[in-house]
Design an enzyme around this catalytic site. Structure first.
Site, PDB file in Angstrom:
ATOM      1  N   HIS A   9      27.789  39.329  35.202  1.00  0.00           N
ATOM      2  CA  HIS A   9      27.727  38.926  33.793  1.00  0.00           C
ATOM      3  C   HIS A   9      28.140  37.470  33.630  1.00  0.00           C
ATOM      4  O   HIS A   9      28.831  36.889  34.480  1.00  0.00           O
ATOM      5  CB  HIS A   9      28.630  39.825  32.952  1.00  0.00           C
ATOM      6  CG  HIS A   9      30.081  39.735  33.349  1.00  0.00           C
ATOM      7  ND1 HIS A   9      30.905  38.718  32.936  1.00  0.00           N
ATOM      8  CD2 HIS A   9      30.833  40.526  34.150  1.00  0.00           C
ATOM      9  CE1 HIS A   9      32.109  38.878  33.441  1.00  0.00           C
ATOM     10  NE2 HIS A   9      32.097  39.973  34.194  1.00  0.00           N
ATOM     11  N   GLU A  82      33.132  47.944  35.850  1.00  0.00           N
ATOM     12  CA  GLU A  82      34.243  47.174  36.403  1.00  0.00           C
ATOM     13  C   GLU A  82      35.294  48.102  37.009  1.00  0.00           C
ATOM     14  O   GLU A  82      35.398  49.280  36.650  1.00  0.00           O
ATOM     15  CB  GLU A  82      34.867  46.347  35.266  1.00  0.00           C
ATOM     16  CG  GLU A  82      36.087  45.537  35.634  1.00  0.00           C
ATOM     17  CD  GLU A  82      35.798  44.418  36.616  1.00  0.00           C
ATOM     18  OE1 GLU A  82      35.589  44.747  37.809  1.00  0.00           O
ATOM     19  OE2 GLU A  82      35.803  43.247  36.215  1.00  0.00           O
TER      20      GLU A  82
END
Length: 199
Positions: A9, A82
């Site tokens: 990202h 994550e």
């Protein structure tokens, strides 16, 4: 054969001083959106057939930018999420470095577990298994998977046959692409940490 572009990202709104982890509501900054737009332009000629992403806001927003540019829907994959940073979530990196549990985590990724969170072995297992499952659904295609730095590193370490304790030797910058190929002969790393070029 499946080719994976592993996309980290873009920069998020908290910047680099706080460990965002799985905190909700952490979206891309203006720079982060620009980083991902540049990557989307770079991917436009690669014949991408599918787009997967971690469900967190910053990866979701990144994937939506890519999906809009490439005309692809986003499929969310929980195993690309994550790391669970447990007690360290939302903490400044300065404070974490003063925690005596930080040094074992930094130097012994094969053995250490984040306090109240995940081990690196668990992260690597779920991430690699996700890649194998996606590959089975996309034979002879090129796929983008939008995830997080440590998750992408865990896949690259596996692909390179490196011990987890050498994990920190790989740079996976914000908005970067790393590319791997899976086929009947195994796995090959084609590129690591290809950074977007911003005007």
């Amino acid at each position: 054969m499946t080719i994976f572009h592993l996309l980290r990202h873009g920069q998020h709104e908290l910047g680099g001083g706080v460990l965002a982890g799985r905190m909700p509501g952490v979206g891309l900054s203006e720079r982060g959106r620009a980083e991902i737009a540049a990557v989307a332009d770079r991917l436009a000629g690669d014949g991408i057939r599918a787009l997967y992403a971690s469900p967190l806001q910053r990866t979701r927003e990144s994937a939506e930018i890519v999906g809009t540019r490439l005309g692809l829907p986003v499929a969310f994959c929980d195993d690309l999420i994550e790391l669970d940073f447990g007690e360290w979530t939302g903490t400044t990196f300065a404070a974490i470095r003063n925690d005596p549990r930080w040094e074992p985590w930094r130097t012994q990724r094969s053995l250490a577990t984040i306090p109240g969170g995940e081990s690196m072995r668990a992260v690597q297992r779920r991430a690699v298994e996700a890649m194998l499952a996606i590959s089975a659904d996309h034979r002879d295609q090129t796929v983008v998977a939008v995830s997080h730095g440590d998750v992408i590193r865990s896949i690259l370490v596996f692909a390179l046959g490196m011990p987890l304790d050498l994990f920190g030797r790989l740079e996976v910058g914000l908005g970067s692409l790393s590319t791997i190929r899976l086929n009947a002969d195994g796995i090959r790393v084609l590129a690591v940490n290809e950074r977007p070029r911003l005007a």
